[in-house]
Design a protein around this motif. Structure first.
Motif, PDB file in Angstrom:
ATOM      1  N   VAL A 165      -4.585   4.132   3.757  1.00  0.00           N
ATOM      2  CA  VAL A 165      -6.044   4.101   3.700  1.00  0.00           C
ATOM      3  C   VAL A 165      -6.425   4.159   2.231  1.00  0.00           C
ATOM      4  O   VAL A 165      -6.235   5.181   1.565  1.00  0.00           O
ATOM      5  N   ASN A 166      -6.946   3.054   1.728  1.00  0.00           N
ATOM      6  CA  ASN A 166      -7.256   2.937   0.309  1.00  0.00           C
ATOM      7  C   ASN A 166      -8.688   3.368   0.047  1.00  0.00           C
ATOM      8  O   ASN A 166      -9.640   2.628   0.300  1.00  0.00           O
ATOM      9  N   LEU A 167      -8.857   4.570  -0.491  1.00  0.00           N
ATOM     10  CA  LEU A 167     -10.168   5.096  -0.861  1.00  0.00           C
ATOM     11  C   LEU A 167     -10.308   5.205  -2.373  1.00  0.00           C
ATOM     12  O   LEU A 167     -11.178   5.910  -2.877  1.00  0.00           O
ATOM     13  N   ALA A 168      -9.440   4.514  -3.081  1.00  0.00           N
ATOM     14  CA  ALA A 168      -9.481   4.509  -4.541  1.00  0.00           C
ATOM     15  C   ALA A 168     -10.446   3.437  -5.028  1.00  0.00           C
ATOM     16  O   ALA A 168     -10.786   2.495  -4.303  1.00  0.00           O
ATOM     17  N   SER A 169     -10.883   3.544  -6.275  1.00  0.00           N
ATOM     18  CA  SER A 169     -11.757   2.541  -6.860  1.00  0.00           C
ATOM     19  C   SER A 169     -10.979   1.238  -7.073  1.00  0.00           C
ATOM     20  O   SER A 169      -9.743   1.231  -7.136  1.00  0.00           O
ATOM     21  N   GLU A 170     -11.717   0.153  -7.212  1.00  0.00           N
ATOM     22  CA  GLU A 170     -11.111  -1.177  -7.293  1.00  0.00           C
ATOM     23  C   GLU A 170     -10.110  -1.289  -8.446  1.00  0.00           C
ATOM     24  O   GLU A 170      -9.052  -1.905  -8.308  1.00  0.00           O
ATOM     25  N   GLU A 171     -10.409  -0.693  -9.592  1.00  0.00           N
ATOM     26  CA  GLU A 171      -9.540  -0.836 -10.754  1.00  0.00           C
ATOM     27  C   GLU A 171      -8.161  -0.225 -10.538  1.00  0.00           C
ATOM     28  O   GLU A 171      -7.189  -0.632 -11.181  1.00  0.00           O
ATOM     29  N   MET A 172      -8.043   0.734  -9.612  1.00  0.00           N
ATOM     30  CA  MET A 172      -6.760   1.402  -9.413  1.00  0.00           C
ATOM     31  C   MET A 172      -5.701   0.486  -8.816  1.00  0.00           C
ATOM     32  O   MET A 172      -4.504   0.775  -8.901  1.00  0.00           O
ATOM     33  N   LYS A 173      -6.121  -0.615  -8.219  1.00  0.00           N
ATOM     34  CA  LYS A 173      -5.146  -1.588  -7.709  1.00  0.00           C
ATOM     35  C   LYS A 173      -4.245  -2.083  -8.827  1.00  0.00           C
ATOM     36  O   LYS A 173      -3.095  -2.454  -8.586  1.00  0.00           O
ATOM     37  N   ARG A 174      -4.769  -2.089 -10.055  1.00  0.00           N
ATOM     38  CA  ARG A 174      -4.007  -2.611 -11.193  1.00  0.00           C
ATOM     39  C   ARG A 174      -2.853  -1.700 -11.600  1.00  0.00           C
ATOM     40  O   ARG A 174      -1.995  -2.096 -12.400  1.00  0.00           O
ATOM     41  N   LEU A 175      -2.818  -0.492 -11.061  1.00  0.00           N
ATOM     42  CA  LEU A 175      -1.685   0.411 -11.315  1.00  0.00           C
ATOM     43  C   LEU A 175      -0.467   0.051 -10.469  1.00  0.00           C
ATOM     44  O   LEU A 175       0.613   0.604 -10.665  1.00  0.00           O
ATOM     45  N   PHE A 176      -0.664  -0.875  -9.514  1.00  0.00           N
ATOM     46  CA  PHE A 176       0.400  -1.247  -8.577  1.00  0.00           C
ATOM     47  C   PHE A 176       0.526  -2.771  -8.522  1.00  0.00           C
ATOM     48  O   PHE A 176      -0.385  -3.496  -8.915  1.00  0.00           O
ATOM     49  N   ASP A 177       1.655  -3.218  -7.991  1.00  0.00           N
ATOM     50  CA  ASP A 177       1.773  -4.622  -7.592  1.00  0.00           C
ATOM     51  C   ASP A 177       1.072  -4.698  -6.245  1.00  0.00           C
ATOM     52  O   ASP A 177       1.696  -4.525  -5.200  1.00  0.00           O
ATOM     53  N   TRP A 178      -0.246  -4.892  -6.296  1.00  0.00           N
ATOM     54  CA  TRP A 178      -1.062  -4.741  -5.084  1.00  0.00           C
ATOM     55  C   TRP A 178      -0.734  -5.793  -4.032  1.00  0.00           C
ATOM     56  O   TRP A 178      -0.810  -5.527  -2.823  1.00  0.00           O
ATOM     57  N   LYS A 179      -0.379  -6.989  -4.455  1.00  0.00           N
ATOM     58  CA  LYS A 179       0.006  -8.022  -3.485  1.00  0.00           C
ATOM     59  C   LYS A 179       1.237  -7.588  -2.705  1.00  0.00           C
ATOM     60  O   LYS A 179       1.327  -7.798  -1.497  1.00  0.00           O
ATOM     61  N   ARG A 180       2.173  -6.962  -3.399  1.00  0.00           N
ATOM     62  CA  ARG A 180       3.372  -6.463  -2.724  1.00  0.00           C
ATOM     63  C   ARG A 180       3.023  -5.330  -1.766  1.00  0.00           C
ATOM     64  O   ARG A 180       3.544  -5.274  -0.641  1.00  0.00           O
ATOM     65  N   VAL A 181       2.144  -4.425  -2.206  1.00  0.00           N
ATOM     66  CA  VAL A 181       1.724  -3.317  -1.344  1.00  0.00           C
ATOM     67  C   VAL A 181       1.120  -3.867  -0.054  1.00  0.00           C
ATOM     68  O   VAL A 181       1.489  -3.447   1.056  1.00  0.00           O
ATOM     69  N   CYS A 182       0.208  -4.829  -0.171  1.00  0.00           N
ATOM     70  CA  CYS A 182      -0.457  -5.400   1.009  1.00  0.00           C
ATOM     71  C   CYS A 182       0.509  -6.191   1.876  1.00  0.00           C
ATOM     72  O   CYS A 182       0.309  -6.302   3.092  1.00  0.00           O
ATOM     73  N   ARG A 183       1.537  -6.727   1.269  1.00  0.00           N
ATOM     74  CA  ARG A 183       2.535  -7.499   2.015  1.00  0.00           C
ATOM     75  C   ARG A 183       3.465  -6.597   2.822  1.00  0.00           C
ATOM     76  O   ARG A 183       3.895  -6.945   3.928  1.00  0.00           O
ATOM     77  N   GLU A 184       3.783  -5.413   2.285  1.00  0.00           N
ATOM     78  CA  GLU A 184       4.813  -4.583   2.892  1.00  0.00           C
ATOM     79  C   GLU A 184       4.283  -3.480   3.806  1.00  0.00           C
ATOM     80  O   GLU A 184       5.036  -2.952   4.633  1.00  0.00           O
ATOM     81  N   VAL A 185       3.010  -3.108   3.655  1.00  0.00           N
ATOM     82  CA  VAL A 185       2.431  -2.083   4.529  1.00  0.00           C
ATOM     83  C   VAL A 185       1.020  -2.530   4.932  1.00  0.00           C
ATOM     84  O   VAL A 185       0.455  -3.458   4.358  1.00  0.00           O
ATOM     85  N   LYS A 186       0.467  -1.868   5.937  1.00  0.00           N
ATOM     86  CA  LYS A 186      -0.899  -2.162   6.370  1.00  0.00           C
ATOM     87  C   LYS A 186      -1.876  -1.377   5.504  1.00  0.00           C
ATOM     88  O   LYS A 186      -1.813  -0.150   5.451  1.00  0.00           O
ATOM     89  N   VAL A 187      -2.763  -2.078   4.816  1.00  0.00           N
ATOM     90  CA  VAL A 187      -3.738  -1.438   3.934  1.00  0.00           C
ATOM     91  C   VAL A 187      -5.128  -1.538   4.563  1.00  0.00           C
ATOM     92  O   VAL A 187      -5.587  -2.627   4.918  1.00  0.00           O
TER      93      VAL A 187
END
Length: 248
Positions: A165-187
């Motif tokens: 459950v992503n309740l972080a601000s939009e900019e925090m996605k840049r701390l991760f490989d967000w495409k990989r996160v969304c690919r490997e788990v349900k966001v």
């Protein structure tokens, strides 16, 4: 479910709230080395790096200069941050079991510490994601952390039920490989909007309040079913099937 939350810029110097245990941040060594770099900067350089006024720059230059002092206090991350989101989580009334549950399910981003659990002990600091420190090879903090944090976040989510459950601000996605996160788990990224006339608008202060209140709802209620997210209500905000988000 695992929850992802942003850190806050404002922090407390002390707390009267007892916690059942404390832990060390997983990237404590990295944070220590980053703090050493920051301690070498002048007030003027900190002012430019953080894009803050002279008073805030001076305060944070002192924070980093004394970061490694033996008597420099540390607080559990959930009690250290004092921004709007954390005020709405209101951990001061958490039971010991609430803190233990939060420790297992809540992840807090940090530009200095990387990724924190609620009971990880941290010093006061201030840092920005686009800051480039002298010895980081020209990397911003976003780039510095991305390769370090992505695997850890995925590990925590997969060890749970595979839902973030992503309740972080939009900019925090840049701390991760967000495409990989969304690919490997349900966001799941809840959105909170306010009707203004016939349009839905995002109002920052309401969004922050709702993120804090939803985090509290998930932690205190031990919510594990994604559908139960839709039962969340606060001050008139409720799930809107047609809009596919929480509206007021």
């Amino acid at each position: 479910m695992q929850i992802l939350l942003s850190c806050a810029k404002t922090m407390a110097d002390s707390t009267g709230t007892a916690v059942p245990l404390t832990t060390l941040p997983p990237f404590e060594t990295e944070a220590s080395l980053l703090a050493l770099q920051l301690a070498s900067l002048s007030t003027e350089e900190v002012e430019q790096l953080l894009r803050v006024n002279r008073q805030i720059a001076s305060e944070n230059q002192l924070r980093y200069r004394h970061f490694h002092d033996a008597d420099n206090p540390q607080l559990p991350a959930l009690l250290a941050y004092t921004g709007i989101v954390f005020k709405r989580i209101a951990p001061d009334d958490f039971s010991a079991d609430d803190f233990r549950y939060a420790q297992a399910h809540l992840n807090i981003t940090s530009f200095l510490y990387g990724l924190l659990r609620p009971l990880d002990l941290i010093h006061n600091y201030r840092l920005e994601g686009d800051a480039v420190l002298p010895d980081n090879g020209g990397q911003s903090m976003f780039a510095y952390w991305q390769s370090r944090l992505t695997g850890l976040l995925l590990e925590r989510v997969k060890a749970d039920d595979g839902i973030l459950v992503n309740l972080a601000s939009e900019e925090m996605k840049r701390l991760f490989d967000w495409k990989r996160v969304c690919r490997e788990v349900k966001v799941i990224t809840p959105e909170f909007r306010v009707w203004k006339g016939n349009k839905l608008r995002s109002i920052v202060v309401y969004t922050k309040m709702c993120r804090g209140e939803m985090t509290r709802y998930l932690l205190k209620g031990r919510i594990t079913d994604p559908e139960a997210l839709k039962a969340f209500t606060w001050e008139g905000f409720r799930w809107d099937d047609d809009a596919g988000m929480f509206t007021l």
